[in-house]
Design a protein around this motif. Structure first.
Motif, PDB file in Angstrom:
ATOM      1  N   SER A  51       0.814  -1.213   0.000  1.00 53.18           N
ATOM      2  CA  SER A  51       0.000   0.000   0.000  1.00 53.18           C
ATOM      3  C   SER A  51       0.848   1.264   0.000  1.00 53.18           C
ATOM      4  CB  SER A  51      -0.931   0.030   1.218  1.00 53.18           C
ATOM      5  OG  SER A  51      -1.904  -0.979   1.138  1.00 53.18           O
ATOM      6  N   LYS A  52       2.111   1.144   0.408  1.00 54.14           N
ATOM      7  CA  LYS A  52       2.942   2.335   0.577  1.00 54.14           C
ATOM      8  C   LYS A  52       4.111   2.408  -0.388  1.00 54.14           C
ATOM      9  CE  LYS A  52       1.688   2.825   5.456  1.00 54.14           C
ATOM     10  NZ  LYS A  52       2.160   2.962   6.851  1.00 54.14           N
ATOM     11  N   SER A  53       4.288   1.408  -1.204  1.00 54.12           N
ATOM     12  CA  SER A  53       5.362   1.425  -2.178  1.00 54.12           C
ATOM     13  C   SER A  53       5.111   2.500  -3.229  1.00 54.12           C
ATOM     14  CB  SER A  53       5.461   0.058  -2.867  1.00 54.12           C
ATOM     15  OG  SER A  53       6.318   0.118  -3.988  1.00 54.12           O
ATOM     16  N   VAL A  54       6.128   3.336  -3.471  1.00 53.31           N
ATOM     17  CA  VAL A  54       5.974   4.408  -4.462  1.00 53.31           C
ATOM     18  C   VAL A  54       7.146   4.460  -5.436  1.00 53.31           C
ATOM     19  CG1 VAL A  54       4.648   5.847  -2.859  1.00 53.31           C
ATOM     20  CG2 VAL A  54       7.119   6.125  -2.997  1.00 53.31           C
ATOM     21  N   ASP A  55       8.115   3.577  -5.278  1.00 55.48           N
ATOM     22  CA  ASP A  55       9.359   3.712  -6.020  1.00 55.48           C
ATOM     23  C   ASP A  55       9.680   2.442  -6.799  1.00 55.48           C
ATOM     24  OD1 ASP A  55      11.699   2.078  -4.393  1.00 55.48           O
ATOM     25  OD2 ASP A  55       9.977   2.626  -3.190  1.00 55.48           O
ATOM     26  N   ALA A 123      -6.971   2.122   0.246  1.00 52.01           N
ATOM     27  CA  ALA A 123      -7.877   3.259   0.030  1.00 52.01           C
ATOM     28  C   ALA A 123      -8.132   4.102   1.274  1.00 52.01           C
ATOM     29  CB  ALA A 123      -9.205   2.762  -0.521  1.00 52.01           C
ATOM     30  N   LYS A 124      -8.141   3.501   2.453  1.00 47.35           N
ATOM     31  CA  LYS A 124      -8.535   4.267   3.642  1.00 47.35           C
ATOM     32  C   LYS A 124      -7.478   5.312   3.997  1.00 47.35           C
ATOM     33  CE  LYS A 124      -6.896   0.938   7.138  1.00 47.35           C
ATOM     34  NZ  LYS A 124      -7.344   0.062   8.248  1.00 47.35           N
ATOM     35  N   PRO A 125      -7.910   6.480   4.456  1.00 50.59           N
ATOM     36  CA  PRO A 125      -6.978   7.599   4.664  1.00 50.59           C
ATOM     37  C   PRO A 125      -5.898   7.333   5.700  1.00 50.59           C
ATOM     38  CG  PRO A 125      -9.154   8.096   5.581  1.00 50.59           C
ATOM     39  CD  PRO A 125      -9.301   6.856   4.757  1.00 50.59           C
ATOM     40  N   SER A 126      -6.164   6.517   6.707  1.00 54.44           N
ATOM     41  CA  SER A 126      -5.175   6.283   7.754  1.00 54.44           C
ATOM     42  C   SER A 126      -3.925   5.577   7.246  1.00 54.44           C
ATOM     43  CB  SER A 126      -5.795   5.466   8.900  1.00 54.44           C
ATOM     44  OG  SER A 126      -6.253   4.211   8.434  1.00 54.44           O
ATOM     45  N   THR A 127      -4.036   4.873   6.126  1.00 56.50           N
ATOM     46  CA  THR A 127      -2.865   4.211   5.539  1.00 56.50           C
ATOM     47  C   THR A 127      -1.937   5.221   4.887  1.00 56.50           C
ATOM     48  OG1 THR A 127      -4.184   2.226   5.120  1.00 56.50           O
ATOM     49  CG2 THR A 127      -2.117   2.429   3.908  1.00 56.50           C
ATOM     50  N   GLN A 130       0.232   6.892  -1.030  1.00 59.60           N
ATOM     51  CA  GLN A 130       0.353   7.850  -2.130  1.00 59.60           C
ATOM     52  C   GLN A 130      -0.134   7.269  -3.444  1.00 59.60           C
ATOM     53  OE1 GLN A 130       3.635  10.838  -2.344  1.00 59.60           O
ATOM     54  NE2 GLN A 130       4.692   9.318  -1.104  1.00 59.60           N
ATOM     55  N   TYR A 131      -0.176   5.948  -3.523  1.00 58.14           N
ATOM     56  CA  TYR A 131      -0.635   5.298  -4.741  1.00 58.14           C
ATOM     57  C   TYR A 131      -2.114   4.933  -4.699  1.00 58.14           C
ATOM     58  CZ  TYR A 131       2.908   4.340  -8.303  1.00 58.14           C
ATOM     59  OH  TYR A 131       3.778   4.429  -9.367  1.00 58.14           O
ATOM     60  N   ALA A 132      -2.788   5.329  -3.647  1.00 54.86           N
ATOM     61  CA  ALA A 132      -4.210   5.001  -3.536  1.00 54.86           C
ATOM     62  C   ALA A 132      -4.998   5.547  -4.719  1.00 54.86           C
ATOM     63  CB  ALA A 132      -4.775   5.552  -2.225  1.00 54.86           C
ATOM     64  N   TYR A 133      -4.539   6.658  -5.272  1.00 50.30           N
ATOM     65  CA  TYR A 133      -5.276   7.275  -6.376  1.00 50.30           C
ATOM     66  C   TYR A 133      -5.435   6.348  -7.576  1.00 50.30           C
ATOM     67  CZ  TYR A 133      -1.081   8.126  -9.199  1.00 50.30           C
ATOM     68  OH  TYR A 133       0.044   7.976  -9.970  1.00 50.30           O
ATOM     69  N   LEU A 134      -4.594   5.304  -7.662  1.00 50.65           N
ATOM     70  CA  LEU A 134      -4.739   4.352  -8.756  1.00 50.65           C
ATOM     71  C   LEU A 134      -6.098   3.655  -8.722  1.00 50.65           C
ATOM     72  CD1 LEU A 134      -1.192   2.728  -8.749  1.00 50.65           C
ATOM     73  CD2 LEU A 134      -2.138   4.247 -10.498  1.00 50.65           C
ATOM     74  N   LEU A 135      -6.718   3.642  -7.553  1.00 58.76           N
ATOM     75  CA  LEU A 135      -8.030   3.003  -7.407  1.00 58.76           C
ATOM     76  C   LEU A 135      -9.164   4.014  -7.534  1.00 58.76           C
ATOM     77  CD1 LEU A 135      -7.235   0.699  -4.341  1.00 58.76           C
ATOM     78  CD2 LEU A 135      -7.055   0.133  -6.767  1.00 58.76           C
ATOM     79  N   ASP A 136      -8.872   5.201  -8.058  1.00 56.63           N
ATOM     80  CA  ASP A 136      -9.876   6.270  -8.024  1.00 56.63           C
ATOM     81  C   ASP A 136     -11.108   6.013  -8.884  1.00 56.63           C
ATOM     82  OD1 ASP A 136      -8.795   6.645 -10.545  1.00 56.63           O
ATOM     83  OD2 ASP A 136      -8.225   8.733 -10.235  1.00 56.63           O
ATOM     84  N   ASN A 145     -11.533   7.364   0.601  1.00 62.21           N
ATOM     85  CA  ASN A 145     -10.197   7.914   0.755  1.00 62.21           C
ATOM     86  C   ASN A 145     -10.186   9.208   1.567  1.00 62.21           C
ATOM     87  OD1 ASN A 145      -7.685   9.534  -1.030  1.00 62.21           O
ATOM     88  ND2 ASN A 145      -7.300   7.581  -0.034  1.00 62.21           N
ATOM     89  N   LYS A 146     -11.306   9.925   1.579  1.00 62.59           N
ATOM     90  CA  LYS A 146     -11.403  11.163   2.347  1.00 62.59           C
ATOM     91  C   LYS A 146     -12.013  10.947   3.727  1.00 62.59           C
ATOM     92  CE  LYS A 146     -11.749  14.075  -1.785  1.00 62.59           C
ATOM     93  NZ  LYS A 146     -12.611  14.987  -2.577  1.00 62.59           N
ATOM     94  N   GLY A 147     -12.281   9.673   4.056  1.00 62.63           N
ATOM     95  CA  GLY A 147     -12.814   9.362   5.368  1.00 62.63           C
ATOM     96  C   GLY A 147     -14.286   9.661   5.535  1.00 62.63           C
ATOM     97  N   LYS A 148     -14.981   9.887   4.426  1.00 62.35           N
ATOM     98  CA  LYS A 148     -16.401  10.210   4.490  1.00 62.35           C
ATOM     99  C   LYS A 148     -17.283   8.974   4.364  1.00 62.35           C
ATOM    100  CE  LYS A 148     -15.753  14.854   2.563  1.00 62.35           C
ATOM    101  NZ  LYS A 148     -16.105  15.793   1.448  1.00 62.35           N
ATOM    102  N   MET A 149     -16.654   7.844   4.080  1.00 57.95           N
ATOM    103  CA  MET A 149     -17.398   6.599   3.920  1.00 57.95           C
ATOM    104  C   MET A 149     -16.516   5.458   4.425  1.00 57.95           C
ATOM    105  SD  MET A 149     -19.258   5.252   0.403  1.00 57.95           S
ATOM    106  CE  MET A 149     -20.371   6.684   0.346  1.00 57.95           C
TER     107      MET A 149
END
Length: 540
Positions: A51-55, A123-127, A130-136, A145-149
């Protein structure tokens, strides 16, 4: 995907990294029955959390120790992964994946629930992925992702143990590539909960479902091993027993190790490329990656002035830098999206979107523009901090850019060459004025670059903001997603907008000349994504 400015980058950084054919006989792997590959990275692994790999370094490892629903295969086409097959609804919004029976390295079964959990965690904001947007495009992603759901509302569900159903909010033709990436990998909730914040912080704090499993990684060391994973569903076709990695960021040391047979490959720098370009072991690895400068508008108000950004770009001779400094086959960029990356009806995207002023060299004009921008700030001089990787290629970029920008009136540039993971951290925290950054496309589509510079993207480190650009990218992802011609036009116009406003400063398009021992076969290289796949490699 973030590149290290050395070899990998990008991506890999770009490893600023006759005669050798006889060296193979000295290798420690010379026995035909010893299936051990010795590989090199120029930076250590920043994280092994999918979930956190960006490189490029971590994703390269993850691509070999984990597996998503699909995998990237030859010619960047997808092939079955954990999913043995899949189907897509006529409206392009429902994707159904049928899973094969497979296991984690600890023997636990890999089930549909592991994918649901992994995607929800990404997807959840607490994680803070930076790559969560791939699931947008996945239904309800933005709200989750904004914690509203609640994460449970994300548009992915398990139907039994062996079926994953994904519902998209809008069609996405390249979604098949998204599901092959680490952010969409399955995750074993039992293991994640067991280790908490320390999950995947070392090789022992994780389990793996791919061809190999990671061993010997403490989280900070410069050596690690990919060992064959006997629990992998296709283990019978994995020939290598292990891949030994070590970090080498000195080119001469790397070459010595290659010549003595201690490592099986090297990404050549310019001088080495010149010396060995006729070697039978040379492979030109063209990469869909671009290096560029991020200009921090939040930290330096002068960069909110388009004249200042244009001055920075025009002060740098990209042709001279690539031809005479890198000298490794890399080329001067025409924009951010690389040449020979995406084409439509025979037309190269980079040609269609070309804006001459965005990459040209004109020192006289650069000096005028910088003087005007500096005057507008009320200052007569200023000092800027330039951050790059401490790799050979990173240092070359640092020296060249520092020298070029120092020719602008009243400007002093202080260079900081730091380890790759430190550079990533500083980028994410905005601790730079000018940053040598790099990106390798995650999948063969221009949007992999275009999405980076929207105002809300976490990789937009310079915080450039342009409403027209945001709208064009949104149209390509939304109302025009199913219209090939309109989507093409949207993305071409977005690239033109980026270059006209000089949102970033392209430096070079990466090429990687690699020497690979002739005894090594079956290594798969991809211009996009994680780049290396060892699942079919063998020593002979």
């Amino acid at each position: 995907m973030k590149l290290s400015s050395s070899l990998k980058l990008g991506a890999v950084a770009i490893a600023s990294v006759a005669l050798l054919a006889a060296c193979g006989s000295n290798s420690s792997n010379s026995g035909s029955n010893k299936q051990v590959l010795n590989w090199v990275e120029t930076s250590n692994i920043p994280t092994m959390d999918p979930s956190k790999s960006v490189d490029i370094v971590s994703s390269g490892a993850l691509n070999n120790v984990d597996e998503g629903l699909l995998r990237i295969g030859q010619d960047s086409k997808v092939r079955p992964g954990v999913a043995k097959d899949y189907s897509v609804s006529k409206d392009g919004k429902t994707w159904t994946f049928n899973l094969r029976k497979s296991k984690w390295s600890n023997g636990d079964p890999v089930t549909a629930k592991d994918f649901v959990f992994g995607w929800q965690r990404t997807a959840k904001p607490s994680t803070a992925s930076q790559y969560a947007y791939l699931l947008d495009h996945v239904q309800n992603f933005n709200a989750v992702n904004k914690g509203k759901m609640a994460p449970s509302k994300l548009g992915i569900k398990a139907e039994g143990d062996n079926k994953v159903v994904v519902t998209l909010s809008k069609p996405q033709s390249y979604f098949k590539y998204i599901v092959s990436m680490p952010a969409a990998y399955p995750q074993n909730q039992k293991i994640v909960d067991k280790y908490g914040k320390k999950f995947a912080a070392t090789s022992e704090n994780a389990v793996y479902n791919g061809p190999f499993k990671l061993t010997g990684w403490t989280g900070t060391n410069n050596k690690w091993t990919l060992a064959k994973n006997d629990q992998y569903w296709d283990a019978k076709n994995v020939k290598l027993s292990k891949v030994n990695y070590q970090v080498i960021n000195d080119q001469q040391t790397w070459l010595s190790q290659y010549q003595s047979g201690k490592v099986d490959e090297i990404i050549l720098d310019g001088t080495q490329y010149k010396n060995f370009k006729n070697s039978k072991e040379l492979n030109m690895r063209n990469s869909a990656s671009t290096f560029y400068l991020d200009l921090n508008q939040q930290k330096q108000a002068i960069f909110k002035n388009q004249k200042a950004r244009r001055a920075i770009s025009m002060a740098i001779n990209k042709v001279d830098f690539t031809k005479n400094v890198l000298a490794d086959g890399s080329q001067a960029p025409t924009g951010v999206v690389p040449q020979d990356f995406v084409k439509k009806d025979g037309k190269d995207f980079a040609d269609a979107a070309y804006v001459k002023a965005g990459t040209e060299y004109n020192l006289a004009q650069a000096k005028k523009l910088w003087a005007q921008a500096l005057k507008a700030t009320g200052k007569s001089s200023m000092t800027l901090n330039l951050v790059t990787d401490d790799t050979p290629r990173g240092k070359k970029a640092s020296d060249y850019v520092q020298n070029a920008l120092s020719k602008l009136p009243g400007l002093k540039v202080e260079a900081n060459n730091v380890p790759f993971n430190v550079r990533l951290s500083r980028a994410q925290q905005g601790q730079f004025d000018v940053l040598v950054d790099g990106w390798i496309a995650d999948y063969p589509d221009a949007i992999s670059f275009s999405s980076l510079f929207t105002s809300d993207n976490s990789y937009n480190y310079g915080k450039w903001n342009n409403k027209k650009y945001d709208t064009l990218v949104a149209n390509a992802e939304g109302k025009d997603a199913n219209d090939t011609n309109k989507r093409w036009t949207d993305l071409v116009d977005a690239e033109k907008t980026l270059m006209t406003d000089q949102g970033v400063v392209p430096l070079y398009q990466l090429a990687k000349p690699q020497l690979l021992k002739s005894k090594v076969h079956g290594v798969e290289y991809f211009p996009t994504g994680a780049q290396w796949d060892f699942s079919h490699a063998y020593i002979k």
